[in-house]
Motif scaffolding. Structure first.
Motif, mmCIF file in Angstrom:
data_model
loop_
_atom_site.group_PDB
_atom_site.id
_atom_site.type_symbol
_atom_site.label_atom_id
_atom_site.label_comp_id
_atom_site.label_asym_id
_atom_site.label_seq_id
_atom_site.Cartn_x
_atom_site.Cartn_y
_atom_site.Cartn_z
ATOM 1 N N LYS A 143 -3.217 -2.210 31.956
ATOM 2 C CA LYS A 143 -2.735 -1.890 30.869
ATOM 3 C C LYS A 143 -2.020 -0.570 30.990
ATOM 4 O O LYS A 143 -1.995 0.170 31.654
ATOM 5 C CB LYS A 143 -4.021 -1.571 29.557
ATOM 6 C CG LYS A 143 -4.795 -2.906 29.539
ATOM 7 C CD LYS A 143 -5.683 -2.874 28.300
ATOM 8 C CE LYS A 143 -6.194 -3.946 28.005
ATOM 9 N NZ LYS A 143 -6.284 -4.704 26.732
ATOM 10 N N LYS A 160 -0.083 2.557 28.600
ATOM 11 C CA LYS A 160 0.011 3.417 27.396
ATOM 12 C C LYS A 160 1.519 3.553 26.976
ATOM 13 O O LYS A 160 2.279 4.108 27.996
ATOM 14 C CB LYS A 160 -0.629 4.694 27.417
ATOM 15 C CG LYS A 160 -0.363 5.623 26.396
ATOM 16 C CD LYS A 160 -1.421 6.893 26.647
ATOM 17 C CE LYS A 160 -1.589 7.846 25.416
ATOM 18 N NZ LYS A 160 -2.182 8.961 25.493
ATOM 19 N N ASP A 188 8.692 -7.268 20.952
ATOM 20 C CA ASP A 188 7.240 -7.513 20.925
ATOM 21 C C ASP A 188 6.567 -6.246 20.706
ATOM 22 O O ASP A 188 5.320 -6.097 20.329
ATOM 23 C CB ASP A 188 6.611 -8.068 22.264
ATOM 24 C CG ASP A 188 7.198 -9.696 22.223
ATOM 25 O OD1 ASP A 188 7.759 -10.377 21.362
ATOM 26 O OD2 ASP A 188 7.343 -10.145 23.544
ATOM 27 N N VAL A 189 7.076 -5.083 21.091
ATOM 28 C CA VAL A 189 6.432 -3.806 21.153
ATOM 29 C C VAL A 189 6.854 -2.617 20.057
ATOM 30 O O VAL A 189 6.009 -2.053 19.474
ATOM 31 C CB VAL A 189 6.395 -3.253 22.606
ATOM 32 C CG1 VAL A 189 5.545 -1.578 22.500
ATOM 33 C CG2 VAL A 189 5.454 -4.072 23.329
ATOM 34 N N ILE A 197 5.476 1.872 17.034
ATOM 35 C CA ILE A 197 4.867 0.865 17.914
ATOM 36 C C ILE A 197 4.367 -0.500 17.121
ATOM 37 O O ILE A 197 3.745 -0.218 15.785
ATOM 38 C CB ILE A 197 3.642 0.992 18.753
ATOM 39 C CG1 ILE A 197 3.908 2.291 19.616
ATOM 40 C CG2 ILE A 197 2.681 -0.003 19.405
ATOM 41 C CD1 ILE A 197 4.898 2.087 20.851
ATOM 42 N N LYS A 203 -0.024 -4.558 16.246
ATOM 43 C CA LYS A 203 -0.815 -5.344 17.370
ATOM 44 C C LYS A 203 -1.264 -4.586 18.473
ATOM 45 O O LYS A 203 -2.043 -4.626 19.122
ATOM 46 C CB LYS A 203 -0.123 -6.625 17.710
ATOM 47 C CG LYS A 203 -0.712 -7.569 18.846
ATOM 48 C CD LYS A 203 -0.019 -8.614 19.116
ATOM 49 C CE LYS A 203 -0.509 -9.475 20.108
ATOM 50 N NZ LYS A 203 0.113 -10.850 20.557
ATOM 51 N N TYR A 204 -0.163 -3.593 18.930
ATOM 52 C CA TYR A 204 -0.323 -2.924 19.990
ATOM 53 C C TYR A 204 -0.787 -1.426 19.968
ATOM 54 O O TYR A 204 -0.948 -0.689 20.760
ATOM 55 C CB TYR A 204 0.933 -2.886 20.902
ATOM 56 C CG TYR A 204 0.983 -4.203 21.629
ATOM 57 C CD1 TYR A 204 -0.024 -5.099 22.354
ATOM 58 C CD2 TYR A 204 2.015 -5.244 21.210
ATOM 59 C CE1 TYR A 204 0.029 -6.206 22.945
ATOM 60 C CE2 TYR A 204 2.252 -6.401 21.412
ATOM 61 C CZ TYR A 204 1.077 -7.010 22.453
ATOM 62 O OH TYR A 204 1.377 -8.494 23.044
ATOM 63 N N ARG A 205 -1.054 -1.093 18.754
ATOM 64 C CA ARG A 205 -1.249 0.305 18.390
ATOM 65 C C ARG A 205 -2.655 0.791 19.036
ATOM 66 O O ARG A 205 -3.504 0.072 18.719
ATOM 67 C CB ARG A 205 -1.280 0.854 16.897
ATOM 68 C CG ARG A 205 0.220 0.764 16.399
ATOM 69 C CD ARG A 205 0.269 1.202 14.915
ATOM 70 N NE ARG A 205 1.586 0.735 14.387
ATOM 71 C CZ ARG A 205 1.760 0.429 13.129
ATOM 72 N NH1 ARG A 205 1.014 0.399 12.293
ATOM 73 N NH2 ARG A 205 2.949 0.052 12.838
ATOM 74 N N GLY A 221 0.888 3.435 21.895
ATOM 75 C CA GLY A 221 0.247 1.952 21.831
ATOM 76 C C GLY A 221 -0.359 1.556 23.281
ATOM 77 O O GLY A 221 -0.081 2.487 24.174
ATOM 78 N N VAL A 266 -0.321 -1.558 25.870
ATOM 79 C CA VAL A 266 0.105 -2.894 26.216
ATOM 80 C C VAL A 266 -0.378 -3.494 27.337
ATOM 81 O O VAL A 266 -0.780 -2.775 28.153
ATOM 82 C CB VAL A 266 1.723 -2.879 26.251
ATOM 83 C CG1 VAL A 266 2.204 -2.431 24.917
ATOM 84 C CG2 VAL A 266 2.329 -2.096 27.255
ATOM 85 N N PRO A 267 -0.424 -4.787 27.386
ATOM 86 C CA PRO A 267 -0.726 -5.511 28.654
ATOM 87 C C PRO A 267 0.414 -5.598 29.739
ATOM 88 O O PRO A 267 1.507 -5.140 29.474
ATOM 89 C CB PRO A 267 -1.128 -6.945 28.096
ATOM 90 C CG PRO A 267 -0.233 -7.305 26.975
ATOM 91 C CD PRO A 267 0.149 -5.699 26.401
#
Length: 81
Positions: A3, A5, A26-27, A39, A42-44, A53, A55-56
């Protein structure tokens, strides 16, 4: 899976050119309150902090491209251990 940051720091230096949003929607998105990058929810990492955020790995190149293209160089990507 790793993951990453993603930080927009210092966010107040954002010049609202939207390059991060166009490269990695997406981000990144634009805030309706101050028209600066943030961000997506969803990713925060923390719902209260719009500038950080997690993220994967499948979004790593997307956020790195956005960071590289940012004209004020305020997007930072680091691997989360």
């Amino acid at each position: 899976m790793a993951k990453y940051k993603v930080e927009i720091n210092p966010r107040e230096n954002c010049i609202s050119d939207m390059v991060c949003v166009s490269i990695c929607p997406d981000v990144f998105e634009m805030s309706t309150e101050d028209n600066k990058s943030q961000i997506v929810e969803k990713y925060r990492a923390d719902k209260a902090n719009i500038a950080v955020g997690i993220v994967p790995e499948d979004l790593k190149s997307c956020v790195e491209d956005a960071a590289a293209a940012c004209p004020v160089q305020i997007i930072h990507v680091t691997k989360v251990e």
